[in-house]
Design an enzyme around this catalytic site. Structure first.
Site, PDB file in Angstrom:
ATOM      1  N   TYR A  53     -38.163 -10.858   5.668  1.00  0.00           N
ATOM      2  CA  TYR A  53     -36.954  -9.909   5.237  1.00  0.00           C
ATOM      3  C   TYR A  53     -37.305  -8.929   4.183  1.00  0.00           C
ATOM      4  CZ  TYR A  53     -34.226 -12.118   8.942  1.00  0.00           C
ATOM      5  OH  TYR A  53     -33.437 -12.641  10.108  1.00  0.00           O
ATOM      6  N   ALA A 140     -39.881 -16.536  -0.848  1.00  0.00           N
ATOM      7  CA  ALA A 140     -40.030 -17.774  -0.038  1.00  0.00           C
ATOM      8  C   ALA A 140     -41.059 -18.390  -0.682  1.00  0.00           C
ATOM      9  CB  ALA A 140     -39.919 -17.415   1.523  1.00  0.00           C
ATOM     10  N   TYR A 225     -30.095 -18.879   5.167  1.00  0.00           N
ATOM     11  CA  TYR A 225     -30.080 -19.293   6.454  1.00  0.00           C
ATOM     12  C   TYR A 225     -28.963 -20.473   6.581  1.00  0.00           C
ATOM     13  CZ  TYR A 225     -31.124 -20.457  11.278  1.00  0.00           C
ATOM     14  OH  TYR A 225     -30.767 -20.939  12.650  1.00  0.00           O
ATOM     15  N   TYR A 235     -32.264 -28.269   7.708  1.00  0.00           N
ATOM     16  CA  TYR A 235     -32.078 -27.266   6.828  1.00  0.00           C
ATOM     17  C   TYR A 235     -30.817 -27.474   6.073  1.00  0.00           C
ATOM     18  CZ  TYR A 235     -32.894 -22.407   5.854  1.00  0.00           C
ATOM     19  OH  TYR A 235     -33.337 -21.359   5.036  1.00  0.00           O
ATOM     20  N   VAL A 273     -35.559 -16.192  12.435  1.00  0.00           N
ATOM     21  CA  VAL A 273     -36.720 -14.939  12.914  1.00  0.00           C
ATOM     22  C   VAL A 273     -38.068 -15.689  12.758  1.00  0.00           C
ATOM     23  CG1 VAL A 273     -35.554 -12.650  12.581  1.00  0.00           C
ATOM     24  CG2 VAL A 273     -36.283 -14.066  10.546  1.00  0.00           C
TER      25      VAL A 273
END
Length: 400
Positions: A53, A140, A225, A235, A273
């Site tokens: 991203y 990330a 997310y 998550y 994604v």
């Protein structure tokens, strides 16, 4: 040298410079085809700009809005004997295409968590741009070196409270397995928040603000997310979710600060994604293979570039100049299509039915594999992978 893919775990240890360049070119073409973003940003800093991203954000700013961009990342260059990381080649390609169009592009290869990185960026903005009107935070990283103590802190992709067991896919053997992940300790949860929470985003924005290099109407965005109950145990309800909740805390504090002069800070909740980051999260590859198939059937499929272009054009920089739509926590929601009830119900119904034998038929698993390998520059049409390529690619990058 001739470079072929070598997969180890959820990483491809080789990369193809020509393939990576083709990926960047494809995202630029997609952006140009969608047209210019009215009211788009003009001077943009992207922290974590080399893949996923973050890379798409830099492309949207530059090729969708003619913005000058500074990209910050931590990647390895290739040598004549060994390929570099995909992010290095992506950044080199971006720089080449941006400069070819007369766009300002500077890149810094460094530890973005460090004080030095922030100081160098401030220096560069003062010298070349004066101020920036957008800061994208898209790091990330599994590990963070604390800038004051030098201590290395690691994140944990684990559930909280109880062991999590679910059907998953072994992407090396292409078979369905039962994945079991032990719960995180209190220390692991705290460490995950330290690495992947909002603290470093705040440090960046506060340092930039104090140095006077943010425009009055500067917008900053960090990516998150949430997903649904299908992935929540690992998550949103796991250690990673706690870090993402800390991102929400930081967004509120930063928004209170920036809104005084007309700026804003938001978390943007994006769709799942295929990225190097998501492939490392247990259960995500199978979920992505399922949800992608349904979204493609519904005509709702988006990759990183489509998502980010939509965030720029329909949320942050709307043609009518209106404020973006947000949820009750002031987040920009671009996971709206993925979270549609019919799409999630499809995944809920399908999950227990998936076996090794029907995996490719019921899901987009083959497409997942193809997209994963593409991240590293492989499996792209029109590229001769038997041709000799030079893994040593130079570009205008500041090394810290």
């Amino acid at each position: 040298m001739i470079i072929k893919p070598k997969i180890r775990g959820f990483i491809c240890t080789t990369t193809h410079p020509v393939g990576c360049e083709a990926n960047v070119q494809e995202q630029i073409a997609l952006t140009k085809a969608k047209g210019k973003i009215a009211n788009g940003p003009k001077k943009v800093l992207v922290v974590g700009s080399s893949s996923g991203y973050g890379l798409s954000s830099r492309i949207a700013a530059a090729f969708g809005s003619d913005a000058a961009t500074i990209g910050v990342f931590f990647e390895k260059p290739g040598t004549e004997a060994k390929p570099g990381t995909a992010g290095w080649y992506n950044s080199a390609a971006f720089d080449k295409f941006a400069k070819a169009e007369g766009l300002y592009s500077k890149s810094i290869n460094c530890d973005a968590f460090s004080h030095e990185a922030k100081q160098k960026v401030i220096e560069l903005i003062k010298q070349d741009l004066g101020q920036v009107d957008m800061v994208v935070y898209s790091l990330a990283s599994p590990v963070r070196k604390l800038p004051d103590s030098g201590e290395l802190v690691r994140s944990a992709l684990k559930p909280i409270g109880e062991t999590y067991t679910a059907t998953a896919v072994d992407t090396n053997k292409d078979c369905i397995i039962e994945a079991t992940v032990e719960p995180a300790t209190e220390q692991e949860i705290a460490d995950t928040v330290t690495v992947m929470g909002g603290q470093d985003w705040e440090l960046w924005i506060n340092a930039l603000a104090e140095a006077g290099v943010l425009s009055d109407n500067c917008k900053t965005v960090a990516y998150s997310y949430i997903g649904t109950e299908l992935t929540w145990p690992i998550y949103w309800h796991g250690a990673l979710g706690k870090a993402k909740m800390d991102l929400d805390r930081a967004a509120k504090a930063l928004n209170d600060k920036l809104s005084v002069t007309g700026g804003s800070a938001n978390v943007a909740v994006l769709k799942s994604v295929v990225t190097q980051a998501s492939s490392a999260i247990p259960v995500m590859p199978l979920y992505i293979a399922m949800v992608f198939k349904k979204m493609r059937q519904e005509g709702l499929h988006e990759g990183c570039m489509e998502q980010i272009y939509r965030m720029f054009s329909e949320r942050l920089f709307r043609a009518d100049g209106a404020k973006p739509e947000t949820d009750s926590d002031n987040r920009l929601r671009l996971d709206d299509w993925e979270l549609r009830e019919d799409i999630q119900q499809h995944c809920r119904d399908l999950w227990p039915q998936v076996t090794t034998e029907n995996l490719s038929e019921l899901t987009d698993y083959q497409e997942y594999k193809a997209e994963f390998i593409k991240l590293f520059g492989f499996g792209i049409e029109g590229i001769n992978y038997d041709a000799d390529v030079n893994p040593y690619v130079e570009f205008d990058v500041i090394e810290l």
